[in-house]
Design a protein around this motif. Structure first.
Motif, PDB file in Angstrom:
ATOM      1  N   SER A 379      -0.476 103.724 107.131  1.00 27.21           N
ATOM      2  CA  SER A 379      -1.387 103.771 108.285  1.00 27.21           C
ATOM      3  C   SER A 379      -2.638 104.586 107.993  1.00 27.21           C
ATOM      4  CB  SER A 379      -0.649 104.386 109.484  1.00 27.21           C
ATOM      5  OG  SER A 379      -0.231 105.696 109.151  1.00 27.21           O
ATOM      6  N   ASN A 420      -5.684  99.743 107.217  1.00 26.40           N
ATOM      7  CA  ASN A 420      -4.266  99.466 107.483  1.00 26.40           C
ATOM      8  C   ASN A 420      -4.173  98.795 108.846  1.00 26.40           C
ATOM      9  OD1 ASN A 420      -3.735 102.575 106.055  1.00 26.40           O
ATOM     10  ND2 ASN A 420      -2.541 100.820 105.342  1.00 26.40           N
ATOM     11  N   ASN A 446       0.108  97.922 101.503  1.00 26.85           N
ATOM     12  CA  ASN A 446       0.067  97.878 102.980  1.00 26.85           C
ATOM     13  C   ASN A 446      -1.348  97.882 103.531  1.00 26.85           C
ATOM     14  OD1 ASN A 446       2.976  98.352 102.928  1.00 26.85           O
ATOM     15  ND2 ASN A 446       2.379 100.429 102.339  1.00 26.85           N
ATOM     16  N   GLN A 447      -2.318  97.459 102.753  1.00 21.64           N
ATOM     17  CA  GLN A 447      -3.691  97.524 103.248  1.00 21.64           C
ATOM     18  C   GLN A 447      -4.413  96.201 103.059  1.00 21.64           C
ATOM     19  OE1 GLN A 447      -4.397 100.945 100.650  1.00 21.64           O
ATOM     20  NE2 GLN A 447      -6.109  99.849  99.704  1.00 21.64           N
TER      21      GLN A 447
END
Ligand code: GLA
Length: 737
Positions: A379, A420, A446-447
């Motif tokens: 995140s 994110n 995760n990006q």
């Protein structure tokens, strides 16, 4: 230096004291290459260099004229569809479905100096005396398409800068399908091809292979220059080594998809091409529109690979890198990433900074984890402001001021191009990423990638960065980019504009850099991409230094820095001492060796300084002092590779000051050898006539000739770890006064 044009022979001779580059307008009005290599004296007619002979199956330009065939001629910017069956330099899709193009000579312009390339990084001059530029305009009269070939020859470098610009003057829509920055036909193919290939954590390994018939090459389709292949290719004669022999270098000043290839035809001519990767690239040109290619830098050396590298080093150090930091010593920094990761506390950060200060370090750099909701990599990317006050009670401003009070400068990490899904930015603007309609974007770390082809996206990121950089005393920015591209589609562009997205993305990155540099001219930028996945000359125009690799293991770094030095000067390579066992390979190398490798770069640290023993603190203090004393020599000296870690158990390199009065020699042993040979390391670049003292034994003098011919004796007992595994030493040589 000069550019001579002969109206009678229609020849252009670009020359300086070291090289000649001769172009001729061919019988079919296309451009041909007559010669590129060591300087030859000018004469009024070099036409005999144009190879011509009647051959069956060959295509000719005119009936009954059997001399000139494009297939057997060295073309300067080869076209498609008119008898040259090798790789074309460019392609143009036309409204009627034709791809045939024929560029014919129209006019030329010669001027002193070198003009800027619009919106693109390029080598520059500071005075008109440094270079001369030739622009040749070629036209396809049917299409009303102009191609302006740009050549700059430099007074002090055996180098030529090349690029091309296309302009559609006609009414029809044209689509450029490939636009190489340079295409060079060499008369024979007796070369080895050298490339810098790798992957994350093992970037830029030196790969050498002989040319053979067919097309061979490297490329990146990753959206950025990539850890896999650097935008650089070398042709060297098989007998050439580091110090002698003929070498041609081809380097692209660009950070996006690229392609470098050599086609050897069955007459053993070699066609070298370098430029933007054609795949996924399609540039629609409407009436009046232009397309400017990136710049390629061609270097010719007769002094082997070191000779070539030194030309690139000087040119890029002095005339590609810009701004305040070009000629300044870079601060010795301590970065917290390997010590804490993203989950840190302010107390921990300040302890690292305090320890760094006590050991003589000059700047603290706060890495990933300071912004948005960010304790891991799931995140926060995209929210470039502090939201977690428990982590940073006084925000970045508060922390930066505390670091400044310690007497250190403060630097900060950003990853401006990324987001994110778990971020405020994505929640409010889910359509700001690169993604095709109806498709799910592929994640990496995760990006996702922000659509930097869109002005509003770049403006928003600029706004956040500008705010934090103007509020807090920040002297340095580490600009990271931690994934490759997928789903390269911009939802705001028309279907026929999608082929521009990858290049426009890179222009968006360059544009943001340029705005930030204008607003904050004193900030030192370091570019980074999971280590060195975007270590390219394009980036150096904006960020004077690049994080060389996430792999900080000393032995791996010898290889990575050795390979990187083929093209890039030491003052561009971020090199840090980190903790052991090493995070990437688990290897335990002596602290001295980790320092001895990192000294040959932009020196710094990346570890928790808290738990060090007194002995380790002493070693680090000495390393920092050594770096401060010698960083000017490392930045401005001539670098010589002496012994390759890819070929031997012992590797060595050295830096010699421009006046040859001092030098540093780095020697590195991979593994200990029982009952090993007596090592005499032959040095390079010293003055034959001068006598040198080696810091080891200042009472003895060695002639420069002797050290280069006989060699410097390496006593294994003098190395740290006594010549065992991972031992090393830096020798300092100084001329006797
Ligand atoms: C990349 C960089 C590292 C570090 C991390 C932070 O991997 O190469 O140096 O900044 O990102 O996430």
């Amino acid at each position: 230096m000069g550019i001579i044009y002969s109206e009678t022979t229609k020849e252009f001779h670009l020359y300086n004291d070291m090289i000649s580059y001769i172009i001729q307008v061919l019988p079919n009005l296309q451009l041909g290459n007559l010669y590129y290599g060591k300087r030859i004296r000018h004469k009024s007619d070099f036409t005999y260099l144009l190879e011509g002979r009647h051959r069956s199956l060959a295509v000719y330009t005119k009936e009954k004229e059997y001399f000139f065939s494009p297939q057997y001629t060295r073309m300067e910017y080869p076209c498609t569809g008119t008898g040259d069956y090798r790789e074309p330099a460019f392609e143009v899709d036309q409204e009627d479905g034709s791809r045939i193009v024929c560029l014919e000579y129209q006019s030329y312009r010669i001027y002193k100096g070198k003009e800027k390339l619009k919106d693109l990084p390029a080598v520059y001059v500071e005075s008109e005396k440094e270079a001369e530029t030739l622009e040749i305009t070629l036209t396809d009269s049917l299409l009303q398409l102009d191609c302006i070939m740009q050549y700059t020859i430099f007074k002090d470098y055996p180098a030529i800068a090349r690029s091309v610009k296309f302009c559609n003057r006609g009414e029809k829509i044209l689509r450029l399908g490939r636009v190489f920055s340079a295409s060079v036909d060499l008369p024979d193919a007796g070369y080895d091809m050298v490339q810098l290939s790798g992957a994350w954590s093992r970037e830029r390994k030196v790969i050498v292979r002989p040319l053979s018939i067919g097309t061979q090459g490297i490329n990146s389709r990753h959206g950025i220059s990539s850890a896999e292949q650097n935008p650089f290719l070398v042709l060297k004669r098989p007998g050439a080594d580091e110090l002698q022999g003929e070498v041609y270098g081809f380097s692209l000043i660009y950070s996006g998809n690229h392609m470098e290839q050599v086609e050897v035809d069955t007459c053993h001519m070699a066609r070298v091409q370098i430029g933007i990767h054609p795949e996924g690239f399609e540039w629609q040109l409407l009436n009046g529109e232009t397309f400017q290619s990136p710049e390629a830098i061609l270097v010719y050396s007769q002094q082997g690979l070191n000779g070539m590298s030194q030309v690139y080093h000087k040119l890029y150090r002095n005339r590609l890198v810009r701004g305040l930091w070009r000629d300044r010593e870079r601060p010795i920094l301590i970065n917290n990433w390997e010590a804490t990761g993203a989950a840190f506390t302010e107390e921990k950060i300040l302890t690292i900074a305090k320890n760094g200060k006590a050991l003589g370090m000059e700047m603290f750099v706060l890495d990933d984890g300071w912004f948005g909701k960010r304790d891991d990599d799931f995140s926060g990317l995209g929210d470039w402001y502090v939201t977690n006050n428990a982590k940073l009670p006084g925000g970045i401003k508060g922390l930066a001021e505390k670091v400044m009070e310690l007497g250190m400068q403060f630097g900060l990490w950003f990853e401006p191009e990324m987001v994110n899904k778990d971020s405020d930015l994505f929640r409010s603007n889910p359509d700001w990423i690169l993604c095709a309609p109806g498709r799910t974007p592929s994640p990496s770390r995760n990006q996702y990638i922000l659509d930097f082809t869109r002005k509003e996206v770049v403006d928003y990121i600029y706004g956040m960065m500008e705010k934090i950089l103007s509020e807090a005393p920040i002297s340095y920015v580490k600009w990271d980019m931690n994934r490759y591209m997928t789903e390269c589609y911009s939802i705001t562009k028309k279907p026929q504009e999608q082929g521009k997205v990858m290049h426009r993305y890179i222009l968006g990155v360059y544009g943001l850099y340029e705005r930030l540099l204008k607003r904050f001219p004193n900030i030192l930028f370091e570019s980074c991409s999971s280590g060195g996945a975007r270590f390219d000359p394009g980036m150096l125009y904006y960020a004077p230094q690049t994080w060389t690799s996430d792999d900080t293991d000393a032995m791996e770094r010898v290889k990575i820095q050795y390979g990187t030095s083929y093209l890039y000067p030491l003052c561009t390579m971020g090199a840090h001492v980190s903790a052991v066992p090493n995070l990437q390979v688990g290897r335990v190398t002596p602290l001295e060796t980790r320092g001895n490798v990192a000294q040959f770069g932009v020196f710094g640290y990346e570890l928790d300084l808290g738990g060090l023993s007194d002995q380790e603190r002493k070693i680090i203090r000495e390393q920092v002092e050594f770096a401060k004393k010698h960083r000017s020599l490392i930045r401005t000296g001539d670098f010589y590779r002496l012994q390759s870690p890819f070929e031997e158990n012992d590797a060595a390199w050295m830096v010699v000051s421009e006046d040859k009065k001092e030098a540093l020699v780095g020697f590195y042993r991979m593994l200990g050898v029982p009952n090993d040979a007596w090592i005499r390391l032959r040095l390079a670049g010293l003055d034959q006539e001068m006598d040198y003292m080696i810091d080891e034994e200042p009472s003895v003098l060695y002639g420069g000739d002797e050290l280069m011919q006989v060699g410097m004796v390496i006593q294994k007992e003098a190395l740290c770890n006594q010549g065992g595994d991972y031992s090393s030493k830096i020798y300092y040589l100084e001329v006797s006064k």
